[in-house]
Design an enzyme around this catalytic site. Structure first.
Site, PDB file in Angstrom:
ATOM      1  N   THR A 125       0.821  -1.205   0.000  1.00 18.32           N
ATOM      2  CA  THR A 125       0.000   0.000   0.000  1.00 18.32           C
ATOM      3  C   THR A 125       0.862   1.265   0.000  1.00 18.32           C
ATOM      4  O   THR A 125       1.994   1.237   0.505  1.00 18.32           O
ATOM      5  CB  THR A 125      -0.894   0.004   1.263  1.00 18.32           C
ATOM      6  OG1 THR A 125      -1.384   1.305   1.496  1.00 18.32           O
ATOM      7  CG2 THR A 125      -0.118  -0.411   2.510  1.00 18.32           C
ATOM      8  N   ASP A 126       0.306   2.363  -0.513  1.00 14.84           N
ATOM      9  CA  ASP A 126       1.041   3.633  -0.471  1.00 14.84           C
ATOM     10  C   ASP A 126       1.185   4.159   0.960  1.00 14.84           C
ATOM     11  O   ASP A 126       1.972   5.062   1.221  1.00 14.84           O
ATOM     12  CB  ASP A 126       0.372   4.693  -1.369  1.00 14.84           C
ATOM     13  CG  ASP A 126      -1.069   5.005  -0.986  1.00 14.84           C
ATOM     14  OD1 ASP A 126      -1.616   4.362  -0.073  1.00 14.84           O
ATOM     15  OD2 ASP A 126      -1.648   5.918  -1.611  1.00 14.84           O
ATOM     16  N   GLU A 127       0.412   3.565   1.902  1.00 13.51           N
ATOM     17  CA  GLU A 127       0.475   4.059   3.288  1.00 13.51           C
ATOM     18  C   GLU A 127       1.831   3.786   3.936  1.00 13.51           C
ATOM     19  O   GLU A 127       2.159   4.397   4.951  1.00 13.51           O
ATOM     20  CB  GLU A 127      -0.668   3.460   4.126  1.00 13.51           C
ATOM     21  CG  GLU A 127      -2.023   3.877   3.573  1.00 13.51           C
ATOM     22  CD  GLU A 127      -3.192   3.556   4.493  1.00 13.51           C
ATOM     23  OE1 GLU A 127      -3.014   3.591   5.715  1.00 13.51           O
ATOM     24  OE2 GLU A 127      -4.275   3.267   3.967  1.00 13.51           O
ATOM     25  N   TYR A 150      -1.332  -0.306  11.233  1.00 10.77           N
ATOM     26  CA  TYR A 150      -1.580  -1.014   9.968  1.00 10.77           C
ATOM     27  C   TYR A 150      -0.417  -0.799   9.004  1.00 10.77           C
ATOM     28  O   TYR A 150       0.189  -1.756   8.508  1.00 10.77           O
ATOM     29  CB  TYR A 150      -2.890  -0.536   9.327  1.00 10.77           C
ATOM     30  CG  TYR A 150      -3.012  -0.871   7.854  1.00 10.77           C
ATOM     31  CD1 TYR A 150      -3.118  -2.194   7.427  1.00 10.77           C
ATOM     32  CD2 TYR A 150      -2.997   0.137   6.874  1.00 10.77           C
ATOM     33  CE1 TYR A 150      -3.214  -2.511   6.077  1.00 10.77           C
ATOM     34  CE2 TYR A 150      -3.090  -0.168   5.524  1.00 10.77           C
ATOM     35  CZ  TYR A 150      -3.189  -1.495   5.125  1.00 10.77           C
ATOM     36  OH  TYR A 150      -3.269  -1.802   3.788  1.00 10.77           O
ATOM     37  N   LYS A 154       2.460  -3.378   7.412  1.00  4.46           N
ATOM     38  CA  LYS A 154       2.654  -3.593   5.967  1.00  4.46           C
ATOM     39  C   LYS A 154       4.101  -3.270   5.578  1.00  4.46           C
ATOM     40  O   LYS A 154       4.693  -3.922   4.718  1.00  4.46           O
ATOM     41  CB  LYS A 154       1.685  -2.732   5.146  1.00  4.46           C
ATOM     42  CG  LYS A 154       0.220  -3.127   5.253  1.00  4.46           C
ATOM     43  CD  LYS A 154      -0.094  -4.499   4.670  1.00  4.46           C
ATOM     44  CE  LYS A 154      -0.004  -4.536   3.155  1.00  4.46           C
ATOM     45  NZ  LYS A 154      -0.452  -5.873   2.641  1.00  4.46           N
ATOM     46  N   ASN A 179      -5.641   4.072  -2.641  1.00  3.68           N
ATOM     47  CA  ASN A 179      -6.944   3.564  -2.171  1.00  3.68           C
ATOM     48  C   ASN A 179      -7.771   2.987  -3.315  1.00  3.68           C
ATOM     49  O   ASN A 179      -7.949   3.644  -4.335  1.00  3.68           O
ATOM     50  CB  ASN A 179      -7.750   4.701  -1.549  1.00  3.68           C
ATOM     51  CG  ASN A 179      -7.340   4.968  -0.121  1.00  3.68           C
ATOM     52  OD1 ASN A 179      -6.171   4.832   0.227  1.00  3.68           O
ATOM     53  ND2 ASN A 179      -8.284   5.348   0.699  1.00  3.68           N
ATOM     54  N   LEU A 190     -14.554   3.991   3.408  1.00  2.00           N
ATOM     55  CA  LEU A 190     -15.293   5.228   3.115  1.00  2.00           C
ATOM     56  C   LEU A 190     -16.362   5.114   2.012  1.00  2.00           C
ATOM     57  O   LEU A 190     -17.540   5.412   2.262  1.00  2.00           O
ATOM     58  CB  LEU A 190     -14.302   6.356   2.762  1.00  2.00           C
ATOM     59  CG  LEU A 190     -14.964   7.693   2.433  1.00  2.00           C
ATOM     60  CD1 LEU A 190     -15.573   8.329   3.677  1.00  2.00           C
ATOM     61  CD2 LEU A 190     -13.952   8.658   1.799  1.00  2.00           C
TER      62      LEU A 190
HETATM   63  P1  NAD Z   1      -9.733  -7.145   2.920  1.00  2.00           P
HETATM   64  O1  NAD Z   1      -9.665  -6.837   4.386  1.00  2.00           O
HETATM   65  O2  NAD Z   1     -11.010  -6.906   2.187  1.00  2.00           O
HETATM   66  O3  NAD Z   1      -9.361  -8.681   2.688  1.00  2.00           O
HETATM   67  C1  NAD Z   1      -8.354  -9.345   3.390  1.00  2.00           C
HETATM   68  C2  NAD Z   1      -8.549 -10.839   3.193  1.00  2.00           C
HETATM   69  O4  NAD Z   1      -7.475 -11.511   3.869  1.00  2.00           O
HETATM   70  C3  NAD Z   1      -9.853 -11.378   3.798  1.00  2.00           C
HETATM   71  O5  NAD Z   1     -10.480 -12.257   2.887  1.00  2.00           O
HETATM   72  C4  NAD Z   1      -9.404 -12.127   5.047  1.00  2.00           C
HETATM   73  O6  NAD Z   1     -10.254 -13.205   5.385  1.00  2.00           O
HETATM   74  C5  NAD Z   1      -8.025 -12.589   4.620  1.00  2.00           C
HETATM   75  N1  NAD Z   1      -7.139 -12.836   5.770  1.00  2.00           N
HETATM   76  C6  NAD Z   1      -6.945 -12.033   6.846  1.00  2.00           C
HETATM   77  N2  NAD Z   1      -6.077 -12.615   7.689  1.00  2.00           N
HETATM   78  C7  NAD Z   1      -5.704 -13.800   7.121  1.00  2.00           C
HETATM   79  C8  NAD Z   1      -4.823 -14.841   7.506  1.00  2.00           C
HETATM   80  N3  NAD Z   1      -4.132 -14.782   8.651  1.00  2.00           N
HETATM   81  N4  NAD Z   1      -4.669 -15.887   6.675  1.00  2.00           N
HETATM   82  C9  NAD Z   1      -5.365 -15.956   5.499  1.00  2.00           C
HETATM   83  N5  NAD Z   1      -6.231 -15.009   5.099  1.00  2.00           N
HETATM   84  C10 NAD Z   1      -6.387 -13.949   5.903  1.00  2.00           C
HETATM   85  O7  NAD Z   1      -8.530  -6.358   2.279  1.00  2.00           O
HETATM   86  P2  NAD Z   1      -8.416  -5.646   0.842  1.00  2.00           P
HETATM   87  O8  NAD Z   1      -8.919  -4.271   0.957  1.00  2.00           O
HETATM   88  O9  NAD Z   1      -8.941  -6.561  -0.192  1.00  2.00           O
HETATM   89  O10 NAD Z   1      -6.835  -5.555   0.710  1.00  2.00           O
HETATM   90  C11 NAD Z   1      -6.094  -6.660   0.200  1.00  2.00           C
HETATM   91  C12 NAD Z   1      -4.604  -6.316   0.245  1.00  2.00           C
HETATM   92  O11 NAD Z   1      -4.368  -5.138  -0.523  1.00  2.00           O
HETATM   93  C13 NAD Z   1      -4.094  -6.018   1.658  1.00  2.00           C
HETATM   94  O12 NAD Z   1      -2.827  -6.594   1.782  1.00  2.00           O
HETATM   95  C14 NAD Z   1      -4.015  -4.508   1.709  1.00  2.00           C
HETATM   96  O13 NAD Z   1      -2.979  -4.095   2.573  1.00  2.00           O
HETATM   97  C15 NAD Z   1      -3.698  -4.176   0.265  1.00  2.00           C
HETATM   98  N6  NAD Z   1      -4.169  -2.845  -0.197  1.00  2.00           N
HETATM   99  C16 NAD Z   1      -5.479  -2.481  -0.031  1.00  2.00           C
HETATM  100  C17 NAD Z   1      -5.899  -1.238  -0.518  1.00  2.00           C
HETATM  101  C18 NAD Z   1      -7.341  -0.807  -0.403  1.00  2.00           C
HETATM  102  O14 NAD Z   1      -7.655   0.333  -0.758  1.00  2.00           O
HETATM  103  N7  NAD Z   1      -8.259  -1.655   0.047  1.00  2.00           N
HETATM  104  C19 NAD Z   1      -4.988  -0.391  -1.150  1.00  2.00           C
HETATM  105  C20 NAD Z   1      -3.670  -0.810  -1.298  1.00  2.00           C
HETATM  106  C21 NAD Z   1      -3.267  -2.042  -0.821  1.00  2.00           C
END
Ligand code: NAD
Length: 336
Positions: A125-127, A150, A154, A179, A190
């Site tokens: 993530t960019d965070e 968080y 990461k 995001n 959001l």
């Molecule tokens: P999310 O919270 O919707 O999904 C996370 C998934 O991981 C869920 O299905 C959960 O059951 C699973 N999970 C959690 N702990 C686990 C474990 N110990 N073992 C196996 N599975 C597990 O998250 P998201 O928004 O889909 O984000 C996915 C990835 O992308 C993350 O790594 C996040 O840091 C990254 N990311 C998200 C965004 C965003 O805007 N949502 C932006 C940039 C990066």
């Protein structure tokens, strides 16, 4: 590359990526390993659950035995989405973030190394770069300076990925995206929170002055970028992914209200979150020039499609918003 392990494939971005991969690479086998935490939902994948090229395995990425049982079947690449992903929850309880995001990544890297996996892609993530002032963009060489538990977890994971490349020569990549928004987005975040609250006639909680800036990307554009990095990138490289869509939170809220024809009186300003980063913005020049990626959605077309999706998929989000989610929402925002 034939058999791919996608971890966290029952979450928001992971489920969109599973669907993307099955459509874009019909000859691949996709294994989805997910622990099904509160954020994991197999209803996100109902339409493809019977696809013969897709298999779901319930398991935790911190459990080496469970990970090994899948990888030892001959997995060629791993794309790791599994994470605890919600900043507010990380402020409430950082420990599970360190366990899943840091330890879980290390377990996956270790099993990848021991089992001769050809490519490991970490979805980050960019965070990890912290916050920006009013000017400037995050590039891949911006120093890592995370501000929340968080983003710190990461960052720890990203550094382990880098170390496995340097120390063991594992073929890795890290993608750092801004995001995301789009279908199957859990309504604590959001955009889906605003859309679903408006549809339920509820108030819309906005942190602080609402002038925090985020750089938004439609999840489908993120999935195409990850696919490109998986197939075309140079080993060990980091790629930023973003769509030059900087918007304030309050602008997002007002756009959705307009889209749904509802009044701004639904907005309710609430106390800002501690350590709330003011601005994120991504420089995605590297992935654009090196791999030829570019987003297909503008912010306006993406938001319109997303609002339409939530209108057409009420049963999905009404289900998600019941049960444990209600307790969480009331704890954060009160009984509104
Ligand atoms: P999310 O919270 O919707 O999904 C996370 C998934 O991981 C869920 O299905 C959960 O059951 C699973 N999970 C959690 N702990 C686990 C474990 N110990 N073992 C196996 N599975 C597990 O998250 P998201 O928004 O889909 O984000 C996915 C990835 O992308 C993350 O790594 C996040 O840091 C990254 N990311 C998200 C965004 C965003 O805007 N949502 C932006 C940039 C990066």
């Amino acid at each position: 590359m034939k058999r791919i392990l996608i971890t966290g494939g029952a979450g928001f971005i992971g489920s969109n990526f599973v669907r993307h991969m099955l459509a874009a690479h019909p000859d691949y086998e996709i294994i989805n390993l997910d622990a099904l935490t509160y954020a994991g939902n197999l209803e996100n994948l109902q339409d493809i659950s019977k696809n013969p090229h897709y298999a779901f395995v319930k398991g935790d990425i911190t459990d080496g035995g469970a990970v090994n049982a899948v990888i030892s079947q001959g997995v060629e690449a791993i794309v790791n989405f599994a994470a605890e992903s919600h900043v507010d929850r990380s402020i409430e309880d950082p420990s599970i973030f360190v366990k899943t995001n840091v330890l879980g990544t290390q377990v996956l890297l270790d099993e990848a190394r021991k089992n001769g996996v050809k490519k490991y892609l970490q979805v980050s993530t960019d965070e990890v770069y912290g916050a920006l002032g009013p000017e400037g963009l995050f590039s891949e060489t911006t120093p890592l300076a995370p501000n929340s538990p968080y983003s710190a977890s990461k960052t720890g994971a990203d550094l382990l990925v880098r170390a496995y490349h340097e120390t063991y020569g594992l073929n890795v990549n890290i993608t750092r995206c801004s995001n995301n928004y789009g279908p199957y987005h859990f309504p604590e975040k959001l955009i889906p929170l605003v859309i679903t609250n408006v549809l339920e006639g509820k108030e819309i909680p906005v942190y602080g002055d609402g002038l925090q800036i985020r750089d938004w990307l439609h999840v489908a554009d993120h999935c195409r970028a990850i696919d490109l990095v998986l197939h075309e990138s140079r080993s060990g490289e980091v790629y930023n992914i973003g769509g030059n869509n900087e918007r304030t939170n309050i602008h997002i809220v007002k756009t959705i209200l307009q889209e749904l024809g509802k009044p701004e009186s639904l907005i309710k300003y609430v106390k800002d979150r501690p350590g709330h980063d003011r601005r994120y913005a991504i420089d995605a020049t590297k992935i654009r020039t090196e791999l030829g990626w570019q987003p297909e959605y503008t912010f306006e077309t993406g938001i319109r499609d997303t609002v339409k999706w939530y209108l057409e998929n009420k049963a999905w989000w009404q289900n998600v918003k019941s049960g444990d989610y209600i307790k969480y929402y009331e704890k954060m925002y009160g009984n509104r």
